[in-house]
Design a protein around this motif. Structure first.
Motif, PDB file in Angstrom:
ATOM      1  N   LYS A 253     -37.490  42.070 -33.195  1.00  0.00           N
ATOM      2  CA  LYS A 253     -37.560  41.961 -32.013  1.00  0.00           C
ATOM      3  C   LYS A 253     -37.022  40.933 -30.826  1.00  0.00           C
ATOM      4  O   LYS A 253     -37.970  39.523 -31.977  1.00  0.00           O
TER       5      LYS A 253
ATOM      6  N   ARG B  80     -38.914  45.267 -21.106  1.00  0.00           N
ATOM      7  CA  ARG B  80     -40.289  46.730 -21.563  1.00  0.00           C
ATOM      8  C   ARG B  80     -40.996  45.632 -23.167  1.00  0.00           C
ATOM      9  O   ARG B  80     -40.204  45.009 -23.342  1.00  0.00           O
ATOM     10  N   PRO B  81     -41.954  46.141 -22.622  1.00  0.00           N
ATOM     11  CA  PRO B  81     -43.138  44.895 -23.753  1.00  0.00           C
ATOM     12  C   PRO B  81     -42.687  45.329 -25.296  1.00  0.00           C
ATOM     13  O   PRO B  81     -42.965  44.302 -26.499  1.00  0.00           O
ATOM     14  N   GLU B  82     -42.915  46.748 -25.671  1.00  0.00           N
ATOM     15  CA  GLU B  82     -42.252  47.071 -26.973  1.00  0.00           C
ATOM     16  C   GLU B  82     -41.435  46.902 -27.445  1.00  0.00           C
ATOM     17  O   GLU B  82     -41.350  47.232 -28.402  1.00  0.00           O
ATOM     18  N   ASN B  83     -40.165  46.351 -26.139  1.00  0.00           N
ATOM     19  CA  ASN B  83     -38.988  45.928 -27.531  1.00  0.00           C
ATOM     20  C   ASN B  83     -38.821  44.470 -27.268  1.00  0.00           C
ATOM     21  O   ASN B  83     -37.306  43.501 -27.064  1.00  0.00           O
ATOM     22  N   SER B  84     -40.620  43.798 -27.547  1.00  0.00           N
ATOM     23  CA  SER B  84     -39.880  42.337 -26.991  1.00  0.00           C
ATOM     24  C   SER B  84     -41.057  41.663 -27.914  1.00  0.00           C
ATOM     25  O   SER B  84     -41.854  42.488 -28.807  1.00  0.00           O
ATOM     26  N   SER B  85     -40.607  40.632 -29.215  1.00  0.00           N
ATOM     27  CA  SER B  85     -41.425  39.602 -29.917  1.00  0.00           C
ATOM     28  C   SER B  85     -42.076  38.441 -29.099  1.00  0.00           C
ATOM     29  O   SER B  85     -43.568  38.578 -30.024  1.00  0.00           O
TER      30      SER B  85
ATOM     31  N   SER C 159     -48.120  42.723 -17.866  1.00  0.00           N
ATOM     32  CA  SER C 159     -48.198  43.490 -19.306  1.00  0.00           C
ATOM     33  C   SER C 159     -47.742  43.509 -20.266  1.00  0.00           C
ATOM     34  O   SER C 159     -48.052  44.342 -21.136  1.00  0.00           O
ATOM     35  N   PHE C 160     -47.523  42.222 -20.835  1.00  0.00           N
ATOM     36  CA  PHE C 160     -46.987  42.293 -22.077  1.00  0.00           C
ATOM     37  C   PHE C 160     -48.505  41.698 -22.972  1.00  0.00           C
ATOM     38  O   PHE C 160     -48.937  41.971 -24.128  1.00  0.00           O
TER      39      PHE C 160
ATOM     40  N   ALA D 127     -50.252  45.038 -23.462  1.00  0.00           N
ATOM     41  CA  ALA D 127     -49.517  45.865 -24.689  1.00  0.00           C
ATOM     42  C   ALA D 127     -49.700  44.686 -26.510  1.00  0.00           C
ATOM     43  O   ALA D 127     -48.865  44.994 -27.240  1.00  0.00           O
TER      44      ALA D 127
ATOM     45  N   VAL E 284     -48.527  41.907 -26.554  1.00  0.00           N
ATOM     46  CA  VAL E 284     -47.645  40.789 -27.448  1.00  0.00           C
ATOM     47  C   VAL E 284     -47.306  39.365 -26.558  1.00  0.00           C
ATOM     48  O   VAL E 284     -47.851  39.241 -25.566  1.00  0.00           O
TER      49      VAL E 284
END
Length: 198
Positions: free
Chosen positions: A4, A61-66, A91-92, A95, A97
């Motif tokens: 990601k 969005r956290p789910e789209n990031s490393s 939020s990261f 999650a 991240v």
């Protein structure tokens, strides 16, 4: 291996020297670096670099990031304009991240309450104390600190900041190679070059 992207936050008067080691080496190891700003409008760094962001903060969005990287900048101490970035960091972290914050960004995270229960560092303990945060007992007088998914550093430690991020991600430099990279770029140790390239 598909990774990601790494997201680099940008805002007017961001400290452009603080994240160069981090982003350059992450890109060399295959991470896509995507810039995120308050809006889709260009931002200008403290050094006068004009950057067109890849996306706005609302799209991140956290789910789209490393990883989310927050550089320092004058706006962190000039009001609440960058508070949305600190909320995004929350939020990261929630999650799972990682978030890296250097210089003034650490004060933004302190105001958000994200340093109250985590070991951290910054420019100086009194700098963070001025935010009114509750984490003074967790302040560590060192170049950079990793506590779980949060990495912090002071403004004079961009190489140590990068070292901690590489160590946290675990797929850039590891072990003696990470140590050699740090010694080469932080201490100008020529002996480290041989280890790094072995």
């Amino acid at each position: 291996m598909s990774r990601k992207p790494v997201h680099l936050a940008l805002y007017d008067a961001f400290a452009d020297w603080e994240t160069g080691h981090t982003t350059a080496w992450l890109a060399r190891f295959g991470y896509e670096i995507r810039t995120v700003a308050p809006t889709a409008e260009p931002v200008v760094s403290i050094g006068g670099l004009r950057v067109q962001p890849d996306l706005s903060l609302a799209e991140l969005r956290p789910e789209n990031s490393s990883l989310l990287i927050l550089p320092g900048g004058d706006l962190w101490d000039a009001g609440d304009d960058l508070a949305p970035f600190a909320r995004t960091a929350r939020s990261f972290l929630a999650a799972g991240v990682p978030v890296g914050a250097i210089c003034g960004a650490t004060a933004g995270l302190a105001r958000e309450g994200l340093l109250d229960d985590r070991a951290h560092t910054s420019a100086a303990s009194m700098y963070l104390a001025a935010t009114g945060y509750q984490g003074g007992e967790r302040y560590v007088e060192t170049d950079a600190v990793t506590d779980g998914d949060l990495i912090t550093a002071g403004p004079t430690e961009p190489v140590a900041f990068a070292r901690e991020i590489f160590g946290r991600l675990g797929d850039v430099f590891e072990g003696e190679h990470l140590d050699a990279w740090y010694r080469l770029f932080h201490d100008s140790d020529p002996a480290a070059y041989e280890t790094l390239n072995s």
